[in-house]
Each structure stands twice: as structure tokens, then as C-alpha cells.
Write a protein that holds these residues in place. Structure first.
Motif, PDB file in Angstrom:
ATOM      1  N   ILE A 317       0.406  -1.951  -0.708  1.00 48.54           N
ATOM      2  CA  ILE A 317       0.164  -2.968   0.320  1.00 48.54           C
ATOM      3  C   ILE A 317      -0.994  -2.549   1.224  1.00 48.54           C
ATOM      4  N   GLY A 318      -0.975  -1.264   1.620  1.00 47.66           N
ATOM      5  CA  GLY A 318      -2.066  -0.760   2.457  1.00 47.66           C
ATOM      6  C   GLY A 318      -3.402  -0.844   1.759  1.00 47.66           C
ATOM      7  N   LEU A 319      -3.439  -0.499   0.473  1.00 50.22           N
ATOM      8  CA  LEU A 319      -4.682  -0.575  -0.304  1.00 50.22           C
ATOM      9  C   LEU A 319      -5.182  -2.004  -0.413  1.00 50.22           C
ATOM     10  N   PHE A 320      -4.245  -2.936  -0.620  1.00 50.09           N
ATOM     11  CA  PHE A 320      -4.647  -4.342  -0.719  1.00 50.09           C
ATOM     12  C   PHE A 320      -5.257  -4.822   0.606  1.00 50.09           C
ATOM     13  N   LEU A 321      -4.627  -4.456   1.728  1.00 51.94           N
ATOM     14  CA  LEU A 321      -5.139  -4.873   3.039  1.00 51.94           C
ATOM     15  C   LEU A 321      -6.517  -4.276   3.304  1.00 51.94           C
ATOM     16  N   ILE A 322      -6.717  -3.025   2.881  1.00 54.42           N
ATOM     17  CA  ILE A 322      -8.030  -2.398   3.047  1.00 54.42           C
ATOM     18  C   ILE A 322      -9.070  -3.113   2.198  1.00 54.42           C
ATOM     19  N   ARG A 340      -8.439  -4.930  -6.709  1.00 49.48           N
ATOM     20  CA  ARG A 340      -9.288  -3.860  -7.249  1.00 49.48           C
ATOM     21  C   ARG A 340      -8.981  -2.546  -6.532  1.00 49.48           C
ATOM     22  N   GLN A 341      -8.825  -2.629  -5.213  1.00 50.76           N
ATOM     23  CA  GLN A 341      -8.499  -1.444  -4.438  1.00 50.76           C
ATOM     24  C   GLN A 341      -7.135  -0.887  -4.835  1.00 50.76           C
ATOM     25  N   VAL A 342      -6.186  -1.786  -5.068  1.00 47.74           N
ATOM     26  CA  VAL A 342      -4.840  -1.373  -5.470  1.00 47.74           C
ATOM     27  C   VAL A 342      -4.876  -0.680  -6.819  1.00 47.74           C
TER      28      VAL A 342
END
Length: 365
Positions: A317-322, A340-342
Motif C-alpha cells: 500500500i505504501g509503495l502504491f501511494l508513493i 509499477r512501484q509495487v
């Protein structure tokens, strides 16, 4: 022209209008209003080119509205910095397309970039106080601070997520993972803080040394410095006679001459020396720690595979928000950038978890 490009024109038009509404200097506000109208006309022209009615004109995107919200909270010069980045990107794409098609370049290709740069320099009639405000805020904020915050959080999250998963793979003990995660958080945050402190401090010391050297040159060889200043003006397109007159006028005031020389010759602005190295260090520490605590947090309450799963979900979730936050600067799809970040983060964590599992089994064996 794709609908995505039309959306970009609408968003830029909207943001220029926001800047105009909140700009104190009327000269600059007028420029922003004119640029907003130009972007609106571009959007309408592209609609007509695609045989679409004005009713098909899209509303400002979520990205544009989010930038407006950020402007409300942190100041509208954040938006100015993002707009400059956007205009540079658009200009670069136009120039690249012209080279590919062999068409002649036009002054309009880079006009908006030039206008924004002029607003951030002395090449206009904006008042001195507002010029200082624009220069300072664009360098220190203007989108760069937001970008640094996002990247700092990302560094902390990805590095500590990978570390935690590696330890979790090697051992099922809750205490071991928690200890390693907190150690990784502190080590990474302290390293980031020290690196930022050294970077800011060394830059300040370098600038101060260069400024002192320039002052000594000004005192020992004022004629040579005057010639250098005149040459700088000449390279900007100012006629030789006028450039020499301007340089001679400035040299009458040693303080003013020194400030102008370090700015024009060395490219140094005295405002750059006012930044606090300690403030930069503390900010870097906090940004890294905020990201790094996310994968560790579940291990305060759970252990084993349950904690691993919860940590993975929270980190994803944190990666997606970033990834979504990065689109404020890139203009890419929120879903594409977020996922992509996730994917990249989960791959890194999976690799370290697998290595940890292999090492754990080898040790136990």
C-alpha cells in the motif's frame, strides 16, 4: 492530438489560473492569466482538430486538483515549479518530434519555458521583493521538496522492506526481525541525515570560499572584474557600449558589484547560504524513517508468517501511494505508476526473502 494531451492542456490552464488568483505581484498575475488563456485556446484547437465539440472539454484531472490542494497547504510556488517541469517536458517532446519529422523549429516551442524562467530571473519588471521570493522558493520548494519527500520515503520503505523480508526468511523469530528492522531504520536514517548534512555544509563552505576569493579579486583588480562583468552582459546579447556602461555603473558600489559578480560570474545566489544543514539533516532522517517504519510496524504485534503477510500488504500500500505521488511530477497514470512501484518493491523483497530462507535453511542444516 490524443485526449491525454488535451487533458494536459486543460490541467495547465487550470493551474496557471490558480497561480494568477493567488499571485501578489500584478505583473506576474497578468502573465499567468494570459498563459492560462493560451493553454485554453490550445485545448479548444485540439478539440476542433479531432472534430470534437467544446462540450467534450474535460475537467481538471485529479492530479491538477491535488496540486491545487498542495498549493493551499504549502504555498503556490510548489505549483510554479511543477509547471516549469511540465513545460520543459512538453517543449522537449515538441522539439524531438520536429527533429524526427524534419520540420523547422519555432520560437513558440520553448516560449512558455522562457517566460517562466524570466519570471524566476531579473529579465522582467517584477518588483525586487517578489523576485527574491520567486528565486528562493523555486530553488527550495517549487516541486523539488515534494519530490525529495517522496523519494526519501521510498528509499526508507524499499530498503527496510527488503531487509525485514530477508531476516524474516532466515528466521521465524519476531524479536530478531524487529531488532534488524529497527537497526536498519536507524542506520539508514542516520546515514541519509549525515549525507545531507555533509552535502549542504560542504556546498556552503565552497560557496563562501568562492565568494571570498571574488571579493579579494574585486579589491585587488577592480578593472579586470569590470571587464569580466561587461563581457558577461555582452554574452547575454547586450551591445558592447551599453554593457560597459552597465558594468561601470555597478562597480561604483563595491557591495553591489560583489553581489552581482558572484551571481553572474559564479552562478551563486547568497540565499543559497541561508539554508540550515541541520534542518536538511533532520528532514532527511524523518522522511527515511517514515518509509522505513511501515514494514517493521506489524512485527511489534505479530510474528511468523502472519507478520510477514501484514508487513507485505502494508508495504505494498505504501509503495502504491508513493508511486501515485510521483505522478504529480511525471503526469503518468496513477494506476500504472503505483502498481509499477509495487511490483518492483515486491520483487526486491521476494529476492531477499528467498535468500534469507536459503541461508536460514543452510545454517539450520
Amino acid at each position: 492530438m490524443s485526449l491525454k494531451s488535451i487533458q494536459t492542456e486543460v490541467d495547465v490552464c487550470y493551474l496557471y489560473k490558480i497561480l494568477a488568483e493567488h499571485e501578489e505581484d500584478e505583473n506576474v498575475a497578468h502573465v499567468f492569466r494570459q498563459m492560462s488563456e493560451i493553454e485554453h485556446s490550445h485545448a479548444l484547437a485540439f478539440l476542433a482538430k479531432n472534430n470534437l465539440e467544446e462540450s467534450h472539454l474535460p475537467k481538471p484531472s485529479g492530479r491538477a486538483r491535488t496540486l491545487h490542494l498542495i498549493g493551499k497547504v504549502f504555498g503556490y510556488d510548489y505549483i510554479l515549479g511543477v509547471l516549469l517541469d511540465t513545460e520543459k517536458s512538453v517543449s522537449s517532446s515538441i522539439i524531438k518530434a520536429r527533429k524526427q519529422t524534419g520540420t523547422k523549429e519555432s520560437l513558440s516551442d520553448t516560449a512558455h519555458v522562457t517566460i517562466l524562467k524570466n519570471i524566476l530571473s531579473n529579465n522582467n519588471q517584477v518588483s525586487g521583493a517578489n523576485l527574491a521570493r520567486f528565486e528562493k522558493r523555486h530553488r527550495s520548494v517549487g516541486g523539488n521538496a515534494l519530490r525529495a519527500a517522496v523519494l526519501g520515503g521510498n528509499d526508507g520503505l524499499v530498503s527496510n522492506f527488503s531487509l525485514v523480508m530477508g531476516i524474516a526468511g532466515a528466521t521465524s523469530g519476531q524479536e530478531e526481525v524487529l531488532l534488524a528492522g529497527m537497526a536498519g531504520l536507524l542506520a539508514g536514517a542516520l546515514s541519509m541525515a549525515l549525507g545531507e548534512w555533509i552535502s549542504v555544509k560542504s556546498s556552503q563552505e565552497l560557496y563562501e570560499n568562492q565568494m571570498q576569493l571574488e571579493l579579494e579579486e574585486l579589491e585587488t583588480n577592480p578593472e579586470g572584474e569590470q571587464k569580466e562583468l561587461a563581457l558577461i552582459y555582452m554574452t547575454k546579447g547586450i551591445p558592447e557600449v551599453q554593457a560597459q556602461q552597465m558594468a561601470a555603473e555597478i562597480m561604483k558600489n563595491k557591495g553591489q558589484a560583489h553581489e552581482m559578480l558572484i551571481k553572474e560570474e559564479l552562478g551563486i545566489n547568497p540565499e543559497d547560504l541561508k539554508g540550515s544543514a541541520m534542518e536538511a539533516a533532520v528532514t532527511s532522517f524523518l522522511l527515511f524513517a517514515i518509509g522505513a517504519i511501515i514494514p517493521v510496524f506489524p512485527f511489534f504485534f505479530w510474528g511468523g508468517m502472519q507478520a510477514v503477510i501484514i508487513s507485505t500488504v502494508m508495504s505494498a500500500i505504501g509503495l502504491f501511494l508513493i508511486g501515485a505521488a510521483i505522478t504529480l511530477f511525471t503526469g503518468k497514470s496513477v494506476w500504472f505508476s503505483g502498481f509499477r512501484q509495487v511490483v518492483f518493491g515486491l520483487i526486491a523483497a521476494a529476492i531477499t526473502f528467498g535468500i534469507g530462507k536459503w541461508i536460514g535453511v543452510s545454517v539450520m542444516g
